[in-house]
Design a protein around this motif. Structure first.
Motif, PDB file in Angstrom:
ATOM      1  N   GLY A   1      17.912  19.930  46.163  1.00  0.00           N
ATOM      2  CA  GLY A   1      17.103  20.235  47.352  1.00  0.00           C
ATOM      3  C   GLY A   1      17.050  19.086  48.335  1.00  0.00           C
ATOM      4  O   GLY A   1      16.813  19.297  49.523  1.00  0.00           O
ATOM      5  N   CYS A   2      17.242  17.875  47.842  1.00  0.00           N
ATOM      6  CA  CYS A   2      17.103  16.736  48.752  1.00  0.00           C
ATOM      7  C   CYS A   2      18.046  15.590  48.430  1.00  0.00           C
ATOM      8  O   CYS A   2      18.395  14.820  49.313  1.00  0.00           O
ATOM      9  N   GLY A   3      18.430  15.457  47.188  1.00  0.00           N
ATOM     10  CA  GLY A   3      19.321  14.369  46.804  1.00  0.00           C
ATOM     11  C   GLY A   3      18.676  12.995  46.890  1.00  0.00           C
ATOM     12  O   GLY A   3      19.359  11.984  46.800  1.00  0.00           O
ATOM     13  N   ALA A   4      17.375  12.945  47.071  1.00  0.00           N
ATOM     14  CA  ALA A   4      16.728  11.649  47.260  1.00  0.00           C
ATOM     15  C   ALA A   4      15.468  11.494  46.422  1.00  0.00           C
ATOM     16  O   ALA A   4      14.609  10.668  46.724  1.00  0.00           O
ATOM     17  N   GLY A   5      15.338  12.320  45.408  1.00  0.00           N
ATOM     18  CA  GLY A   5      14.196  12.148  44.507  1.00  0.00           C
ATOM     19  C   GLY A   5      12.901  12.761  44.979  1.00  0.00           C
ATOM     20  O   GLY A   5      11.869  12.610  44.338  1.00  0.00           O
ATOM     21  N   GLU A   6      12.936  13.472  46.111  1.00  0.00           N
ATOM     22  CA  GLU A   6      11.684  13.914  46.716  1.00  0.00           C
ATOM     23  C   GLU A   6      11.226  15.317  46.310  1.00  0.00           C
ATOM     24  O   GLU A   6      10.068  15.658  46.503  1.00  0.00           O
TER      25      GLU A   6
ATOM     26  N   VAL B   1       4.945   9.085  47.434  1.00  0.00           N
ATOM     27  CA  VAL B   1       4.626   8.592  48.761  1.00  0.00           C
ATOM     28  C   VAL B   1       4.681   7.077  48.750  1.00  0.00           C
ATOM     29  O   VAL B   1       4.283   6.426  47.787  1.00  0.00           O
ATOM     30  N   ILE B   2       5.262   6.553  49.803  1.00  0.00           N
ATOM     31  CA  ILE B   2       5.329   5.109  49.938  1.00  0.00           C
ATOM     32  C   ILE B   2       4.012   4.666  50.574  1.00  0.00           C
ATOM     33  O   ILE B   2       3.500   5.295  51.492  1.00  0.00           O
ATOM     34  N   SER B   3       3.479   3.545  50.087  1.00  0.00           N
ATOM     35  CA  SER B   3       2.188   3.055  50.580  1.00  0.00           C
ATOM     36  C   SER B   3       2.264   2.649  52.043  1.00  0.00           C
ATOM     37  O   SER B   3       3.252   2.066  52.480  1.00  0.00           O
ATOM     38  N   VAL B   4       1.194   2.921  52.770  1.00  0.00           N
ATOM     39  CA  VAL B   4       0.996   2.265  54.059  1.00  0.00           C
ATOM     40  C   VAL B   4       0.377   0.903  53.769  1.00  0.00           C
ATOM     41  O   VAL B   4       0.686  -0.104  54.402  1.00  0.00           O
ATOM     42  N   ALA B   5      -0.480   0.882  52.780  1.00  0.00           N
ATOM     43  CA  ALA B   5      -1.085  -0.357  52.297  1.00  0.00           C
ATOM     44  C   ALA B   5      -1.539  -0.114  50.868  1.00  0.00           C
ATOM     45  O   ALA B   5      -1.785   1.035  50.486  1.00  0.00           O
ATOM     46  N   CYS B   6      -1.612  -1.180  50.089  1.00  0.00           N
ATOM     47  CA  CYS B   6      -2.137  -1.038  48.731  1.00  0.00           C
ATOM     48  C   CYS B   6      -2.799  -2.335  48.301  1.00  0.00           C
ATOM     49  O   CYS B   6      -2.651  -3.372  48.954  1.00  0.00           O
ATOM     50  N   CYS B   7      -3.557  -2.261  47.240  1.00  0.00           N
ATOM     51  CA  CYS B   7      -4.345  -3.404  46.797  1.00  0.00           C
ATOM     52  C   CYS B   7      -4.540  -3.306  45.283  1.00  0.00           C
ATOM     53  O   CYS B   7      -4.831  -2.234  44.761  1.00  0.00           O
ATOM     54  N   ALA B   8      -4.350  -4.431  44.609  1.00  0.00           N
ATOM     55  CA  ALA B   8      -4.597  -4.458  43.166  1.00  0.00           C
ATOM     56  C   ALA B   8      -5.760  -5.401  42.889  1.00  0.00           C
ATOM     57  O   ALA B   8      -5.861  -6.462  43.517  1.00  0.00           O
ATOM     58  N   ALA B   9      -6.632  -5.005  41.975  1.00  0.00           N
ATOM     59  CA  ALA B   9      -7.770  -5.858  41.622  1.00  0.00           C
ATOM     60  C   ALA B   9      -7.902  -5.961  40.110  1.00  0.00           C
ATOM     61  O   ALA B   9      -7.647  -4.998  39.383  1.00  0.00           O
ATOM     62  N   LEU B  10      -8.301  -7.135  39.672  1.00  0.00           N
ATOM     63  CA  LEU B  10      -8.613  -7.373  38.255  1.00  0.00           C
ATOM     64  C   LEU B  10      -9.927  -8.130  38.235  1.00  0.00           C
ATOM     65  O   LEU B  10     -10.098  -9.107  38.982  1.00  0.00           O
ATOM     66  N   VAL B  11     -10.848  -7.686  37.424  1.00  0.00           N
ATOM     67  CA  VAL B  11     -12.158  -8.326  37.403  1.00  0.00           C
ATOM     68  C   VAL B  11     -12.629  -8.475  35.967  1.00  0.00           C
ATOM     69  O   VAL B  11     -12.470  -7.566  35.152  1.00  0.00           O
ATOM     70  N   ARG B  12     -13.217  -9.631  35.672  1.00  0.00           N
ATOM     71  CA  ARG B  12     -13.912  -9.765  34.399  1.00  0.00           C
ATOM     72  C   ARG B  12     -15.315 -10.257  34.690  1.00  0.00           C
ATOM     73  O   ARG B  12     -15.511 -11.307  35.317  1.00  0.00           O
ATOM     74  N   ALA B  13     -16.292  -9.459  34.272  1.00  0.00           N
ATOM     75  CA  ALA B  13     -17.678  -9.885  34.433  1.00  0.00           C
ATOM     76  C   ALA B  13     -18.113 -10.556  33.133  1.00  0.00           C
ATOM     77  O   ALA B  13     -17.478 -10.392  32.091  1.00  0.00           O
ATOM     78  N   ASP B  14     -19.187 -11.318  33.196  1.00  0.00           N
ATOM     79  CA  ASP B  14     -19.677 -11.931  31.951  1.00  0.00           C
ATOM     80  C   ASP B  14     -20.270 -10.849  31.055  1.00  0.00           C
ATOM     81  O   ASP B  14     -20.336  -9.677  31.439  1.00  0.00           O
ATOM     82  N   SER B  15     -20.706 -11.246  29.889  1.00  0.00           N
ATOM     83  CA  SER B  15     -21.098 -10.244  28.900  1.00  0.00           C
ATOM     84  C   SER B  15     -22.315  -9.447  29.346  1.00  0.00           C
ATOM     85  O   SER B  15     -22.512  -8.317  28.899  1.00  0.00           O
ATOM     86  N   THR B  16     -23.112  -9.985  30.264  1.00  0.00           N
ATOM     87  CA  THR B  16     -24.273  -9.219  30.732  1.00  0.00           C
ATOM     88  C   THR B  16     -23.874  -8.269  31.855  1.00  0.00           C
ATOM     89  O   THR B  16     -24.647  -7.416  32.265  1.00  0.00           O
ATOM     90  N   GLY B  17     -22.681  -8.462  32.367  1.00  0.00           N
ATOM     91  CA  GLY B  17     -22.218  -7.612  33.456  1.00  0.00           C
ATOM     92  C   GLY B  17     -22.819  -8.006  34.793  1.00  0.00           C
ATOM     93  O   GLY B  17     -22.748  -7.250  35.757  1.00  0.00           O
TER      94      GLY B  17
ATOM     95  N   CYS C   1      -1.751   1.507  39.053  1.00  0.00           N
ATOM     96  CA  CYS C   1      -0.610   1.383  39.962  1.00  0.00           C
ATOM     97  C   CYS C   1       0.415   2.465  39.608  1.00  0.00           C
ATOM     98  O   CYS C   1       0.908   3.187  40.474  1.00  0.00           O
ATOM     99  N   ALA C   2       0.686   2.591  38.293  1.00  0.00           N
ATOM    100  CA  ALA C   2       1.737   3.522  37.859  1.00  0.00           C
ATOM    101  C   ALA C   2       1.405   4.965  38.236  1.00  0.00           C
ATOM    102  O   ALA C   2       2.286   5.713  38.677  1.00  0.00           O
ATOM    103  N   ILE C   3       0.161   5.339  38.087  1.00  0.00           N
ATOM    104  CA  ILE C   3      -0.167   6.753  38.314  1.00  0.00           C
ATOM    105  C   ILE C   3       0.048   7.141  39.787  1.00  0.00           C
ATOM    106  O   ILE C   3       0.345   8.292  40.097  1.00  0.00           O
ATOM    107  N   TRP C   4      -0.073   6.160  40.672  1.00  0.00           N
ATOM    108  CA  TRP C   4       0.170   6.428  42.099  1.00  0.00           C
ATOM    109  C   TRP C   4       1.617   6.165  42.499  1.00  0.00           C
ATOM    110  O   TRP C   4       1.989   6.310  43.656  1.00  0.00           O
TER     111      TRP C   4
END
Ligand SMILES: Cc1cc2nc3c(=O)[nH]c(=O)nc-3n(C[C@H](O)[C@H](O)[C@H](O)COP(=O)(O)OP(=O)(O)OC[C@H]3O[C@@H](n4cnc5c(N)ncnc54)[C@H](O)[C@@H]3O)c2cc1C
Ligand code: FES
Ligand code: FES
Lengths: 306, 629
Positions: free
Chosen positions: B41-46, A198-214, A99-102
């Motif tokens: 350049g923008c004053g809005a973080g962009e 960029v602000i999302s148009v849509a986003c989705c977060a997923a968390l998954v845990r599989a069993d030990s065999t996967g 999430c953070a990297i995006w």
């Protein structure tokens, strides 16, 4: 332009709560200021004059995080960049780094807080889905008879709609407490017009845990953003996956059902398509990201239309 | 206004100052400390022109209240190297030519510095990610990334320091990496743009802009604003002493709306005050009564009978019509085996130079009205302003400040007149700096256009006739429209020899944001139509698109659309080079996407990815960080 008569930087929670309780109407709390400063510009709120800004990021209680049994309490001053630099947070909250990297860019992430993101309550906030997937609760403090009172509200209930939360006058959000999901694979899907800032148009977060065999889904958490006024946890889809064998077909079938979660009025058909692909890609990537077990998925995880 | 005390360590120097509580760190650095290498350049973080280090972390100073940085250690572009020297990164930027207009460059250097501090061995993907918050509108980033990689390797000792030196040039500068003379001032943040310059006793100007696109101005009441403490003057169209009107071709645009407004965001009045906040507050006190008028928002609507008239002088709403005729198109179409017809539209585009418009005006000791601004057309502006101010030409002077990107968008004199009027009214220097939002609403855009295209061809691929009819949206004022239409017409049918053609380009007034000059000056809109048509024709004729172009290309001796005989021609070589570079799979364009062999080659652009560093972190992950359950 945001103009204030006073800028307070309280050094303790009590001081902050006192200032906030006594602050003249129109005063605002400030964390990273990355929402509030751009808001006071032409085309949005325009010039805004407020009596006081109360900056809560220098309060020691709000800084850092603590680990409790199976839960992590993220102080309100926790910023998004922390999920890319702190090893404990990265491994225990495996959807947060993605999430953070995006999220915005490296520089804004040094300022932007998770709490500010949640209180701002934008339907397209990127932080909401992963926090909701982690069973997040927001902690709110207020002064009552001179002593600090706290309450906790699940984030799914905290956000009521665009810009609306259940926070009460005089309350300050002091932390977000989330599950530790150590050993889970996490992922975050986001679509917008470019990569950074960029602000999302849509986003989705997923968390998954599989069993030990996967081979079997032991636990699945799915949450969506940008497709409705409130946070969306797709419990139905989660139930249909838990305990089942991991197959591409099942993932596809379940992903299809996510389309009905889309409540947005604009670009509805587009968002329905996106959400289906996001749930599928989110599950596949989370499986692939699961430490140790994840690698197995790659054998049958070739993605279509990727 | 109330004050707060701030103490910081700025570039190794202790600073203790009183300032206003609303200031952002950006304002504090620029206004209170005169550290103008950090830009807005923008004053809005962009955009990232404002990037600085706060306690070692790179942040956008336009998003940080100054009070938040109280007690912090700040590092700005000015503090990276000792005076007179440059860091390896700055030298690398100089070497590769990574700075063009330079406005993004201080921020870019800061972001690159941060990237290499955070990870001295960052790979190119991580470097790109870490520079993701900084926009450059000039360079296309390639030279910037090249510079960061060179600097990284020099710092790590993998490349010798001589790698930062200028490339040797032989007999010719062509093909050599020649250094830009102005680069050191840009990579060090020392170059002053108009918004960076301060004069003693200077006032700040703010502009009241129209909240609707077409309206009659019934009245403007400036009395309350004028009575405010700190307001030096308020100006409206009534303050213009001479013949009001400017434009690159027709002088149809008043300094400020005169009698009516013709587009959203048009200047209606302006305030000059002791400081920005007072000027902003005064704007809110100006009362304007408008009577809304029916407007035109699509160019087709401008041409219908009974359409609202936007300018009295142009009852038909036409700014310019450029016709070109060559040969006989009826004969040409009669000879054709195949006739294709289609419509091609292109949209409005903003130049988005990183430097928002800014300027200063003052009246000097010899009564010369002087305007300093990043104008792309100072001589013409000077002549127009002399008429507007009713002054002899020797009493008007224009100084061109460093242009932080223009691309055609700074050719129009949209604010210099207001500055001059306020300077004359107050006899004090006056400065106006646009916000990004203001730049977006008030400056010219690329013409939105629609081309009706008809092309006749033989089975052999030879074009027999073209009918090309372009209608463009000129917006509320003429600006460069006439020239843009000329260029669109001249280039209309591309570099192909067409014996029979009928070309019409027309631009009309609407109540949209004015259109003006923009790189290619009408050529892009025309080429989009023509080259698309050529590809579609290749498909229809089942012919290789390169082949089709070679059949029709202008060669030496060809006559252009405007009947000039060519004595040189190079399209053959251009096509050869393009065909090779694109690894073109020869043949008719019958299939698309994944089936083609020429897609996804070594130099094609990959889809965006992010997260290079997450994978790296996961590889070194340890178990003991698990939170007890
Ligand atoms: C260029 C740019 C890019 C961005 N990109 C993204 C993105 O990719 N994804 C995304 O989701 N968002 C994005 N944002 C929005 C913003 O950065 C985030 O929402 C951020 O998390 C807000 O946090 P903050 O600390 O800066 O909040 P602030 O602006 O300080 O505050 C936000 C709101 O919360 C209130 N508040 C703050 N702290 C508290 C508290 N402790 N208790 C109660 N109320 C409080 C404030 O009064 C205000 O109403 C972007 C913003 C910019 C400018
Ligand atoms: S990001 Fe700060 S001015 Fe653009
Ligand atoms: S050099 Fe980067 S914007 Fe001009």
């Amino acid at each position: 332009m945001l103009i204030c008569e006073n800028y307070h930087v309280p050094k303790s929670l009590e001081e902050a709560l006192r200032l906030w309780g006594d602050a003249p109407d129109g005063s605002r709390l400030v964390s990273g200021a990355t929402d509030i400063l751009p808001w006071a510009r032409e085309g949005r709120a325009g010039d805004v004059e407020v009596p006081a800004l109360i900056d809560v990021t220098k309060i020691p209680d709000l800084k850092g995080y603590t680990c409790q049994t199976g839960r992590i309490r993220l102080g309100a001053a926790t910023v998004y960049q922390d999920f890319l630099t702190d090893r404990t947070l990265m491994t225990n909250l495996p959807c947060m780094p993605y999430c953070a990297i995006w999220f915005a860019d490296d520089q804004i992430r040094e300022q932007a807080t998770v709490v500010g993101n949640l209180v701002n309550a934008s339907p397209v906030a990127d932080g909401t889905p992963p926090v909701v997937a982690l069973n997040g609760e927001i902690e709110l403090a207020r002064l009552s008879g001179g002593s600090v009172q706290r309450r906790s509200v699940p984030v799914v209930d905290f956000i009521e709609g665009p810009g609306r939360t259940v926070i009460q006058p005089g309350e300050i959000a002091t932390a977000v407490t989330v599950d530790s999901a150590y050993g889970y694979g996490g992922s975050f899907q986001k679509v917008g017009q470019r990569r950074s800032l960029v602000i999302s148009v849509a986003c989705c977060a997923a968390l998954v845990r599989a069993d030990s065999t996967g081979a079997v889904f032991e636990d699945v958490r799915l949450a969506l953003g940008g497709v409705g006024p409130r946070p969306i946890r797709i419990r139905d889809a989660e139930r249909r996956l838990k305990g089942e064998r991991i197959t591409r077909d099942l993932i596809k079938q379940v992903a299809q059902t996510a389309a009905d979660e889309v409540g947005s009025r604009s670009r509805k058909d587009y968002r329905r398509d996106v959400v289906v692909n996001f749930v599928r890609a989110g599950l596949e990537e989370a499986l692939a990201n699961q430490p140790e077990i994840g690698a197995k998925f790659k054998n049958f995880g070739e993605t279509e239309n990727a | 206004m109330p004050k707060i005390d701030l103490t910081m360590d700025v570039n190794g120097r202790k600073v203790a100052k009183q300032t206003e509580p609303h200031k952002r760190l950006l304002d504090f650095l620029r206004e209170d400390l005169n550290l103008t290498g950090t830009k807005e350049g923008c004053g809005a973080g962009e955009c990232g022109t404002c990037s600085v280090f706060v306690d070692g972390k790179l942040v956008k100073s336009c998003l940080m209240p100054a009070a938040k940085a109280d007690g912090a250690k700040i590092e700005t572009i000015e503090g990276l190297a000792k005076p007179g020297s440059l860091t390896p990164l700055q030298q690398a930027f100089h070497k590769t030519g990574a700075s063009q207009c330079g406005y993004c460059i201080p921020g870019m250097v800061m972001a690159a510095t941060s990237a290499l501090r955070e990870n001295p061995s960052a790979g190119i993907e991580e470097i790109k990610e870490r520079l993701g918050g900084n926009i450059c509108r000039c360079t296309g980033y390639t030279k910037i990334f090249e510079a960061v990689e060179i600097a990284r390797d020099v710092i790590a000792g993998k490349l010798p320091e001589t790698a930062l030196d200028e490339d040797a040039t032989g007999d010719s500068f062509i093909g050599a990496n020649v250094r830009r003379l102005d680069a050191p001032s840009k990579v060090s943040g020392r170059l002053k743009y108009a918004a960076d310059i301060k004069m003693v006793d200077m006032l700040q100007m703010q502009v009241l802009r129209a909240p609707m696109p077409h309206a009659r101005i019934v009245s403007i009441d400036t009395s309350e604003a004028e009575a405010m403490d700190g307001v030096a003057c308020v100006i409206t169209a009534d303050d213009v002493p001479g013949t009001d009107g400017f434009g690159v071709f027709v002088h149809d645009q008043p300094v400020m709306a005169r009698g009516k407004v013709r587009h959203f965001g048009e200047a209606v009045a302006a305030v000059a005050a002791e400081d920005l906040v007072t000027a902003r507050r005064a704007l809110a006190k100006i009362k304007v009564e408008y009577e809304e008028l029916p407007g035109i928002y699509a160019p087709e609507d401008a041409l219908v009978d009974g359409a609202p008239v936007i300018h009295d002088y142009a009852q038909d709403n036409v700014i310019k019509h450029i016709p070109i005729r060559k040969g006989d198109i009826d004969k040409g179409f009669a000879e054709a085996d195949l006739i294709l017809e289609d419509v091609f539209t292109t949209q409005q585009v903003e130049h988005a130079y990183l430097e928002p418009e800014a300027g200063i005006a003052y009246v000097d000791h010899d009564d010369v009205v002087t305007v300093l601004s990043p104008s792309q057309n100072i001589t013409h502006h000077r002549h127009m302003l002399a008429d507007i101010l009713a002054l002899p030409i020797n009493k008007v002077r224009f100084i061109m400040s460093a242009v932080g990107g223009g691309f055609g968008g700074k050719e129009d004199m949209i604010y210099q007149g207001m500055l001059a009027l306020a300077a004359m009214k107050t006899h004090r220097p006056v400065q106006l700096t646009f916000t990004r939002e203001e730049s977006l609403v008030a400056s010219a855009k690329r013409h939105p256009s629609k081309v009706h295209y008809k092309m006749g061809m033989k089975r052999s691929g030879e074009i027999t006739a073209i009918e090309f009819d372009m209608l463009s949206d000129g917006g509320a004022y003429g600006m460069s429209s006439e020239g843009v239409m000329r260029k669109a017409a001249i280039l209309s049918c591309g570099p192909y020899e067409v014996h029979n053609l009928k070309v019409d380009t027309t631009v009309v007034y609407t109540n949209n944001t004015p259109s003006g000059a923009f790189r290619t000056f009408g050529g892009m809109q025309a080429q989009f139509a023509t080259e698309s048509m050529m590809d579609m024709a290749a498909e229809a004729l089942d012919m290789d698109p390169f082949e089709l172009r070679r059949i029709n290309m202008m060669k030496i001796g060809a006559r252009t659309h405007t009947q000039q005989e060519l004595t040189t021609a190079s399209l053959d070589r251009v096509l050869d080079a393009a065909e090779e570079a694109s690894r073109w799979e020869t043949g008719a364009p019958r299939m698309r996407g994944g089936q083609r062999q020429d897609l996804g080659g070594p130099d094609t652009r990959r889809p965006c990815t992010l997260g290079a560093r997450i994978g790296d972190a996961a590889d070194t992950e340890t178990k003991d960080e698990r939170v007890a359950s």
